[in-house]
Motif scaffolding. Structure first.
Motif, short mmCIF file in Angstrom:
data_model
loop_
_atom_site.label_atom_id
_atom_site.label_comp_id
_atom_site.label_asym_id
_atom_site.label_seq_id
_atom_site.Cartn_x
_atom_site.Cartn_y
_atom_site.Cartn_z
N PRO A 423 -8.31 33.92 -13.90
CA PRO A 423 -8.72 34.94 -12.44
C PRO A 423 -8.16 35.49 -11.63
CG PRO A 423 -10.34 32.93 -12.38
CD PRO A 423 -8.84 32.64 -13.14
N SER A 424 -7.02 36.71 -12.04
CA SER A 424 -6.10 37.33 -11.16
C SER A 424 -6.45 37.42 -9.45
CB SER A 424 -5.24 38.64 -11.49
OG SER A 424 -6.88 39.34 -11.28
N VAL A 425 -7.22 37.44 -9.37
CA VAL A 425 -7.87 37.93 -7.55
C VAL A 425 -7.81 36.43 -7.49
CG1 VAL A 425 -9.24 38.13 -6.38
CG2 VAL A 425 -9.17 39.81 -7.47
N SER A 426 -8.42 36.02 -7.60
CA SER A 426 -9.00 33.78 -7.56
C SER A 426 -7.66 33.40 -7.54
CB SER A 426 -10.20 33.52 -8.48
OG SER A 426 -11.54 33.92 -8.22
N ARG A 427 -6.40 33.55 -8.18
CA ARG A 427 -5.07 32.86 -8.86
C ARG A 427 -4.40 32.90 -6.94
NH1 ARG A 427 -2.31 33.22 -13.00
NH2 ARG A 427 -1.47 31.21 -12.14
N THR A 428 -4.28 34.43 -7.31
CA THR A 428 -4.06 34.91 -5.73
C THR A 428 -4.08 34.46 -4.67
OG1 THR A 428 -3.57 36.65 -7.20
CG2 THR A 428 -3.31 37.17 -4.31
N LEU A 429 -5.43 34.21 -4.41
CA LEU A 429 -6.14 33.53 -3.22
C LEU A 429 -5.99 32.08 -3.39
CD1 LEU A 429 -9.76 35.29 -2.95
CD2 LEU A 429 -7.83 35.80 -0.96
N THR A 430 -5.48 31.89 -4.18
CA THR A 430 -5.48 29.97 -4.13
C THR A 430 -3.91 29.78 -4.15
OG1 THR A 430 -7.24 30.00 -6.17
CG2 THR A 430 -5.22 28.40 -6.10
N ARG A 431 -3.10 31.05 -4.16
CA ARG A 431 -1.66 30.73 -3.95
C ARG A 431 -1.32 30.99 -2.42
NH1 ARG A 431 1.70 33.28 -9.49
NH2 ARG A 431 1.27 32.02 -10.77
N SER A 432 -2.11 32.22 -2.18
CA SER A 432 -1.94 32.04 -0.68
C SER A 432 -2.21 31.25 0.46
CB SER A 432 -2.79 33.52 0.03
OG SER A 432 -1.81 34.45 -0.92
N ARG A 433 -3.03 31.11 -0.26
CA ARG A 433 -3.91 29.51 0.69
C ARG A 433 -3.28 28.61 0.90
NH1 ARG A 433 -8.08 25.38 -0.33
NH2 ARG A 433 -8.46 25.89 -3.02
N SER A 434 -2.49 27.75 -0.34
CA SER A 434 -1.85 26.92 -0.55
C SER A 434 0.00 27.26 0.10
CB SER A 434 -1.06 26.63 -2.22
OG SER A 434 0.03 25.57 -2.14
N ALA A 435 0.06 28.81 0.07
CA ALA A 435 1.79 28.54 1.09
C ALA A 435 1.07 28.55 2.65
CB ALA A 435 1.90 30.29 0.64
N GLN A 436 -0.28 29.13 2.89
CA GLN A 436 -0.03 28.71 4.34
C GLN A 436 -0.13 27.92 4.77
OE1 GLN A 436 -3.14 27.39 5.36
NE2 GLN A 436 -3.06 28.14 7.58
N ALA A 437 -0.99 26.79 4.04
CA ALA A 437 -0.69 25.17 4.10
C ALA A 437 0.82 25.15 4.39
CB ALA A 437 -1.60 24.70 3.45
N ILE A 438 1.42 24.72 3.85
CA ILE A 438 2.68 24.66 3.47
C ILE A 438 3.35 25.35 4.86
CG2 ILE A 438 4.91 24.86 2.02
CD1 ILE A 438 3.47 24.80 -0.59
N ALA A 439 3.08 26.45 5.19
CA ALA A 439 3.61 26.95 6.69
C ALA A 439 3.24 26.51 7.84
CB ALA A 439 3.25 28.50 6.58
N VAL A 440 2.50 25.60 7.89
CA VAL A 440 1.78 24.75 8.42
C VAL A 440 2.59 23.46 8.51
CG1 VAL A 440 -0.07 23.30 9.51
CG2 VAL A 440 -0.66 25.84 8.72
#
Length: 673
Positions: A423-440
């Motif tokens: 699912p394109s929207v859910s996968r985009t949100l998953t990637r963004s959530r992962s990116a924010q965690a890596i930024a932390v």
């Protein structure tokens, strides 16, 4: 005589009493372990013996007239299992004591009782009582029948693999050694010891049938498992050497009492029992899978050894437990989670990906979602880094999470529905959530460049927010919205952009990693409040939310980011499914609800604070005590002010580091005028 035998749980002196109800008996004097006495276990998944963070979990597998009583030992669902079945072959059919014939009509629950560290099963039809207790790596049984009766005991490997297990007698037929070789080349080993010799009736691939004639009618059994080799199983068998059944039971109950005592509340007895039971369910979830000497089998099949003070932890289900279970354990039992980051990092190092589950050192069977597992692990590791405040830990974690995040990118920044898999929207949100965690993690490691790069990736999800409809919506690579909207999940294409087709829930996913961005998209605090009100009033799954869903358990707490934080308590009372569920995740959610704090930003290690639902709660954090004091039901109401040791705090978010510093948390009451 038989009735007395069934209820005596004999060890020769008749001092043990075996209850036939799942409710604790009325206390006549102060119990030896008062915190253990508060726990009331009744649901089927609770009826097991397990030591805190132990390798073994003994649960009733079956009970019947023709097969006797059976126990399973697997610590993790889906892993290979060892089945122990016991039957009194001397009891004549229909010889049950008068008045007991209906005790065990329900094979799922009645006649089985559990308390922390102990499970007891009674078969009045067979005149048999079987008790089990555990240490970290050991299961100990006491089986009681009438003196002169004979027992048969079957040990069997249960596995979906094609290679059968093997058993061999040892020590003058007072021991049995077993091995189960699995299809992928790994193996599971067992060492079993009895306090008397057996007669072997039958031996076949995968099982062994034994006969005993126990003097005094009591048979003691010790079982240890290992993922490494037979030497590891034998070493684990020495865990608690010199302790009989009662000694092992007392040592395990003492360990439980210590951990259970870390949450105490000033509340009614009913509430104290409920909270103690929930805390037990959280503590009973994870297990250390290494042998006594620190060896364990890694996911690549190699034998490795944990570092001193660390552990290899199994029974992971990060996608479910990252929100509640892990932060609660890290707050109150942090010494037992020191090995979790290393467990995750080892999996990534030897398999090239983070795990969603681990079981006996092997990947959990079943479907996998590498992208989701990577995101969940990144959030968990970011939470550990944030809560520990360690730059060294952040620097160690950063390279693996960056490596796991490398994936095919899209020039648009989001996952287009006409290019990427659904699912394109859910996968985009998953990637963004992962990116924010890596930024932390990168920020904690002092790597400003990497932190900035991943923080920029973390906001790409905003490109899918359609302000005209007020929701996240699929777009193609040319930037065109998918139509029609809202989608109908019952029609073709209605589930292509959202996990499960629940388009409304995607809005609240962003709050877990970018609440400031979500507030900006919605237009501010007032708009967030209105959207929450509308969502809780609408039909769950379409325009509304169901806080019983794991991914939406945080939604009531989002009122803390509005001008009416007092509505958190109102919405928490409406989250129906979570009030009764018996799993560890729901139990942790209820504890956070009652304590008045919630890790609403899990990667940042920050908790939303509201007045507790109990008059006072005392949390024994290693080295400190944190008291949470309710303002009571006097005049006025809480409007959001929080104090620690009398000092006002800026806002309602509290860092993990401040909470573990201890102190007294109180709440400012304002006038209702």
């Amino acid at each position: 005589m038989l009735l007395a035998l069934l209820l005596a749980g004999c060890d020769g002196n008749g001092t043990d009493t075996v209850a036939t109800s799942s409710s604790p008996p009325p206390a006549t004097e102060a119990p030896e372990f008062p915190q253990v006495a508060k726990v009331a276990l009744s649901s089927p998944e609770d009826l097991a013996a397990v030591a805190p963070f132990g390798l073994m979990r003994v649960a009733v597998a079956h009970r019947s007239l023709d097969r006797g009583i059976g126990f399973r030992h697997a610590r993790v669902a889906g892993s290979p299992d060892l089945l122990l079945s016991v039957q009194n072959v001397s009891a004549a059919a229909g010889s049950s004591a008068s008045g007991l014939s209906g005790v065990l009509q329900d094979p799922g629950r009645k006649g089985v009782v559990a308390t922390p560290g102990r499970v007891v099963a009674i078969l009045p039809e067979q005149g048999l009582v079987a008790e089990a207790t555990t240490r970290e790596r050991l299961a100990v049984y006491r089986v009681t029948v009438a003196e002169g009766d004979a027992l048969t005991l079957r040990l069997a490997w249960e596995s979906s693999g094609q290679v059968p297990g093997q058993w061999s007698p040892a020590r003058g037929r007072q021991a049995l050694n077993g091995v189960l070789s699995m299809d992928d080349g790994a193996s599971l080993h067992a060492a079993v010891r009895f306090d008397q010799s057996f007669t072997e009736l039958a031996s076949e691939p995968g099982s062994s049938l034994l006969r005993f004639s126990p003097p005094g009618g009591v048979l003691h059994i010790r079982i240890a498992l290992s993922t490494t080799d037979l030497a590891g199983a034998r070493a684990n068998l020495a865990d608690g050497a010199g302790l009989g059944f009662e000694g092992v039971l007392r040592s395990t109950q003492a360990a439980w009492d210590n951990l259970l005592g870390r949450i105490t509340v000033d509340a009614s007895e009913q509430v104290r029992v409920r909270m103690a039971t929930d805390w037990y369910r959280v503590l009973a979830l994870y297990g250390r899978l290494e042998d006594r000497d620190g060896r364990f089998r890694a996911p690549d099949g190699s034998i490795r050894q944990v570092a001193p003070g660390k552990a290899y932890i199994g029974n992971l289900e990060l996608s479910r437990e990252q929100w509640t279970v892990l932060p609660l354990l890290d707050l109150l039992a942090t010494e037992h989670l020191r090995g979790l980051p290393d467990t995750l990092l080892l999996h990534q190092r030897v398999t090239g990906r983070f795990p969603g589950h681990t079981a006996w050192g092997l990947p959990h069977p079943g479907p996998t979602n590498p992208e989701g597992e990577s995101a969940a692990a990144s959030v968990v590791l970011a939470g550990f880094v944030s809560r520990s405040g360690s730059e060294e830990a952040a620097q160690r974690v950063l390279p693996p999470v960056i490596k796991a995040s490398r994936e095919h990118g899209y020039r648009s920044g989001y996952v287009p529905f006409d290019v990427g898999p659904a699912p394109s929207v859910s996968r985009t949100l998953t990637r963004s959530r992962s990116a924010q965690a890596i930024a932390v993690i990168a920020a904690a490691a002092g790597d400003r460049e990497t932190a900035g790069a991943f923080a920029a990736r973390a906001v790409f999800y905003r490109l899918l927010y359609d302000s005209d409809v007020g929701a996240f919506r699929g777009r193609d690579r040319a930037g065109r919205w998918r139509s029609p909207f809202p989608p109908n999940p019952d029609q073709a294409g209605g589930r292509e952009d959202y996990t499960g087709g629940r388009w409304a829930e995607s809005l609240w996913t962003a709050a877990l990693f970018d609440i400031d961005g979500l507030l900006e998209l919605l237009g501010g605090q007032q708009q967030l409040e209105e959207r929450l009100d509308a969502a809780f009033s609408a039909e769950a799954g379409f325009a509304g939310v169901d806080a019983g869903e794991t991914s939406l358990q945080h939604t009531p707490w989002l009122y803390g980011f509005t001008n009416h934080p007092e509505r958190i308590r109102e919405r928490l009372g409406l989250s129906g499914p979570l009030h009764a569920a018996s799993g560890a995740s729901a139990a942790a959610w209820r504890l956070f609800r009652d304590l008045g704090l919630y890790p609403v930003l899990p990667a940042d290690g920050e908790y939303m604070m509201v007045p507790p639902a109990v008059p006072e709660a005392r949390l024994e954090i290693p080295g400190q005590v944190l008291r949470l004091v309710s303002p009571g039901k006097g005049p006025g109401s809480w409007r959001g002010g929080v104090h620690i040791d009398g000092q006002p705090q800026p806002g309602r978010l509290m860092s993990h580091q401040r909470l573990v510093g201890g102190g007294v948390v109180t709440y400012e009451i304002g006038s209702d005028d």
